[in-house]
Design a protein around this motif. Structure first.
Motif, PDB file in Angstrom:
ATOM      1  N   HIS A  54      -0.964   0.646   8.080  1.00 49.26           N
ATOM      2  CA  HIS A  54       0.095  -0.547   7.857  1.00 49.26           C
ATOM      3  C   HIS A  54       1.639   0.071   9.687  1.00 49.26           C
ATOM      4  O   HIS A  54       1.013  -1.134   9.830  1.00 49.26           O
ATOM      5  CB  HIS A  54       1.619  -0.232   6.533  1.00 49.26           C
ATOM      6  N   HIS A  55       1.212   1.195   9.581  1.00 43.28           N
ATOM      7  CA  HIS A  55       1.737   1.031  10.750  1.00 43.28           C
ATOM      8  C   HIS A  55       1.464   1.689  12.072  1.00 43.28           C
ATOM      9  O   HIS A  55       1.892   1.202  13.011  1.00 43.28           O
ATOM     10  CB  HIS A  55       3.244   2.569  10.688  1.00 43.28           C
ATOM     11  N   ASP A 113       0.113  -0.596  14.735  1.00 46.55           N
ATOM     12  CA  ASP A 113       0.036  -1.745  14.816  1.00 46.55           C
ATOM     13  C   ASP A 113      -1.421  -1.626  16.004  1.00 46.55           C
ATOM     14  O   ASP A 113      -0.786  -0.847  17.061  1.00 46.55           O
ATOM     15  CB  ASP A 113       1.217  -2.970  14.923  1.00 46.55           C
ATOM     16  N   ARG A 125      -6.740  -4.167   9.369  1.00 50.01           N
ATOM     17  CA  ARG A 125      -5.647  -3.944  10.459  1.00 50.01           C
ATOM     18  C   ARG A 125      -5.568  -4.571  11.728  1.00 50.01           C
ATOM     19  O   ARG A 125      -5.392  -5.458  13.055  1.00 50.01           O
ATOM     20  CB  ARG A 125      -5.199  -3.191  10.516  1.00 50.01           C
ATOM     21  N   THR A 157      -0.558  -8.219   7.059  1.00 51.24           N
ATOM     22  CA  THR A 157      -1.464  -6.934   6.812  1.00 51.24           C
ATOM     23  C   THR A 157      -1.369  -5.979   6.557  1.00 51.24           C
ATOM     24  O   THR A 157      -0.120  -5.894   5.852  1.00 51.24           O
ATOM     25  CB  THR A 157      -1.864  -6.800   8.440  1.00 51.24           C
ATOM     26  N   HIS A 169      -1.552  -3.803  18.195  1.00 52.63           N
ATOM     27  CA  HIS A 169      -1.105  -4.474  19.611  1.00 52.63           C
ATOM     28  C   HIS A 169       0.578  -4.232  19.668  1.00 52.63           C
ATOM     29  O   HIS A 169       0.787  -4.917  21.305  1.00 52.63           O
ATOM     30  CB  HIS A 169      -1.268  -6.517  19.348  1.00 52.63           C
ATOM     31  N   GLY A 170       0.880  -3.219  18.741  1.00 60.38           N
ATOM     32  CA  GLY A 170       1.806  -2.950  19.354  1.00 60.38           C
ATOM     33  C   GLY A 170       2.797  -1.864  19.607  1.00 60.38           C
ATOM     34  O   GLY A 170       1.147  -1.444  20.634  1.00 60.38           O
ATOM     35  N   GLY A 191       5.364   3.446  15.113  1.00 62.43           N
ATOM     36  CA  GLY A 191       4.236   2.736  14.098  1.00 62.43           C
ATOM     37  C   GLY A 191       3.960   4.696  13.978  1.00 62.43           C
ATOM     38  O   GLY A 191       4.093   4.891  12.706  1.00 62.43           O
TER      39      GLY A 191
END
Length: 412
Positions: A316-317, A319, A31, A411, A321-322, A327
Motif C-alpha cells: 500500500h505504501h 508506490d 500495485r 490500489t 511511481h512515487g 512510503g
C-alpha cells in the motif's frame, strides 16, 4: 548484473518464499511492481503444519485477491475450548460469537496448502528457487539496492526481506541489534490421520506444557505441543517418545493422536522472540516483514497473520511511481507499534499459559472458569484489537463489487 529493463516497471526483489514473501509479491504485483521472489530451498516445501488465519489475515488476503480462495480451502473451526490435562473444560468457545465479534470466523488450513495457493497465483518466472541471497547494498534515494545471489547480482528499486526468524537481511541492516531471545520453551508439531475418535477442537494447559488438537479439511488432524525445556535440547530416543513422556497420560484424544503419529515426522523448534524492537522495519530501499522484522511466540497464533498484514501494508505504501523513501517510512511507522505490541502480548500470554507453579495454576484456572461463566465475552474483547484490524484501502472484494461503477478504483 541483472537490472531493471524491459517494460520499464519498477523492480522489487522479495527474499524468502514463505507466506509473507509470497503475499508481498502478489500485493506488489497488483500495485504495479515487477517482482522476483528468491527462495533458497530447491522447492517450496514449507516446514510446519497447520496455520490458523484470523479475520485480520483473511481481510489482508482479500486485498491480494485470494481471500475467498483461501477460505474455501480452510477447515472451519467448530465449538471447542480450553481444557486441563484430565479433560475438564475450563472454558468453551462459541464460534458464532467469535465471528460476530471479529467480523469473520477463525479458519485453519495446512501451511503447504496456503503456500501452494499463493505461489500458483504468481506470474510464470516470478519465483526462483534454489537461490541463496544476501544484501550487497541496501540502496539509497540516488541508487538502487543490490541483492547478491548464486547466479549473479540483482539491482532493485525495492527489496523485501521475508527471510524468516534468522534473517540475513535483518542482520545486514541492523548489525548492532541484539540477537533474538529464547522464550524458554520448545514446540512440536505433527499432522496425523484421523485417529477415529470424535473430539472437540481444544487447547489443553498443563504445568509448563500445552497441547492442541485441530482438524484439517482433508480429514487429517493437526496437533501442536509446547513445553518449558532448556534451549537446544533433543530427545535421545526421538521426539515422539518425548511427546509420549510429556503428554501420553493426558485426556483423549491425545494418546490416540500420539499413536497415529508413529512413523511420521515430528517437528521440534525452540521458540525465540524479539525482546527488543528494531529501530525501524526498513533501511534504505529494504523493508523487513514477518519474522525477519518481529519474531514472536506462537501463543496468540499471529506470526503468519502479521506477516500477511505486513505484506499488504508495505504494498500500500510502496508506490512504484512515487516517493519510496516516504512510503517506507510510513510502513515502519504503521507496522512497528502494532507488531511489537502483539510480540509483547504473545510473550505475556506464554508466561500465563506455561505456568508451572501449582498455586499459580490453580488461581489461573479458577479465574478462567469464572470469567467463562460470568463474562464469556471477555476473551473475545481481549483479542478484538488484533482480529478486527482492517487493511488500508478497499479490499479486492470491495473492488469487484464496484467494478462497474465510474469511480476510479483504489490500489491496495
Amino acid at each position: 548484473m541483472d537490472v531493471c529493463s524491459g517494460n520499464g516497471a519498477s523492480r522489487a526483489v522479495v527474499v524468502g518464499g514463505g507466506i509473507g514473501g509470497l503475499t508481498a509479491a502478489l500485493a506488489l504485483i497488483r500495485r504495479g511492481w515487477r517482482v522476483t521472489v528468491l527462495e533458497r530451498a530447491a522447492e517450496l516445501k514449507p516446514v510446519g503444519a497447520g496455520i490458523g488465519l484470523a479475520p485480520n489475515a483473511q481481510r489482508a488476503l482479500d486485498v491480494a485477491g485470494l481471500g475467498d480462495a483461501v477460505r474455501a480451502l480452510a477447515a472451519w473451526q467448530g465449538e471447542g475450548g480450553l481444557r486441563t490435562p484430565s479433560g475438564r473444560w475450563l472454558s468453551r468457545t462459541d464460534p458464532q460469537a467469535a465471528a460476530e465479534a471479529f467480523g469473520g470466523p477463525m479458519v485453519l488450513l495446512h501451511r503447504a496448502t496456503l503456500i501452494d495457493t499463493l505461489a500458483a497465483a504468481l506470474p510464470e518466472g516470478a519465483l526462483r528457487t534454489g537461490e541463496l541471497a544476501e544484501l550487497a547494498d541496501r540502496g539509497a534515494v540516488d541508487r538502487p539496492a543490490v541483492v547478491r545471489t548464486t547466479t549473479g547480482d540483482i539491482e532493485a528499486d525495492l527489496v523485501v526481506g521475508a527471510d524468516g526468524i534468522n534473517s540475513v537481511l535483518r542482520k545486514a541492516l541492523f548489525p548492532a541489534h541484539p540477537d533474538l531471545a529464547y522464550a524458554g520453551f520448545t514446540t512440536w508439531r505433527v499432522v496425523v490421520p484421523d485417529p477415529g475418535r470424535p473430539f472437540a477442537p481444544h487447547e489443553t494447559w498443563g504445568p509448563g506444557r500445552i497441547w492442541g488438537t485441530q482438524p484439517l479439511k482433508d480429514g487429517r488432524l493437526y496437533a501442536y505441543a509446547a513445553a518449558r525445556t532448556p534451549r537446544g535440547g533433543r530427545a535421545p530416543d526421538g521426539e515422539l517418545a518425548e511427546l509420549r513422556r510429556l503428554f501420553g497420560a493426558w485426556h483423549d484424544p491425545i494418546p490416540a493422536v500420539l499413536e497415529a503419529a508413529e512413523g511420521g515426522p515430528v517437528l521440534r523448534n525452540d521458540v525465540h522472540w524479539m525482546a527488543e524492537a528494531l529501530p525501524a522495519h526498513h533501511r534504505g530501499r529494504v523493508a523487513l516483514i514477518g519474522d525477519a522484522a518481529h519474531a514472536m511466540a506462537p501463543t496468540l497464533g499471529q506470526g503468519g497473520n502479521q506477516a500477511i498484514e505486513d505484506a499488504i501494508v508495505l504494498a500500500h505504501h510502496a508506490d512504484p511511481h512515487g516517493d519510496l523513501a516516504t512510503g517506507l517510512a510510513h510502513y515502519s511507522a504503521e507496522r512497528l507499534p502494532r507488531t511489537m505490541g502483539i510480540v509483547r502480548k504473545s510473550e505475556r500470554t506464554a508466561r500465563i499459559n506455561m505456568l508451572r507453579n501449582p498455586v499459580g495454576i490453580a488461581v489461573r484456572n479458577t479465574l478462567i472458569s469464572a470469567v467463562s461463566v460470568l463474562c464469556p465475552a471477555f476473551p473475545l474483547r481481549s483479542f478484538a484489537d488484533i482480529a478486527t484490524w482492517q487493511p488500508p484501502g478497499r479490499t479486492y472484494a470491495d473492488q469487484a463489487r464496484k467494478q462497474d461503477t465510474p469511480r476510479q478504483k483504489e490500489t491496495p
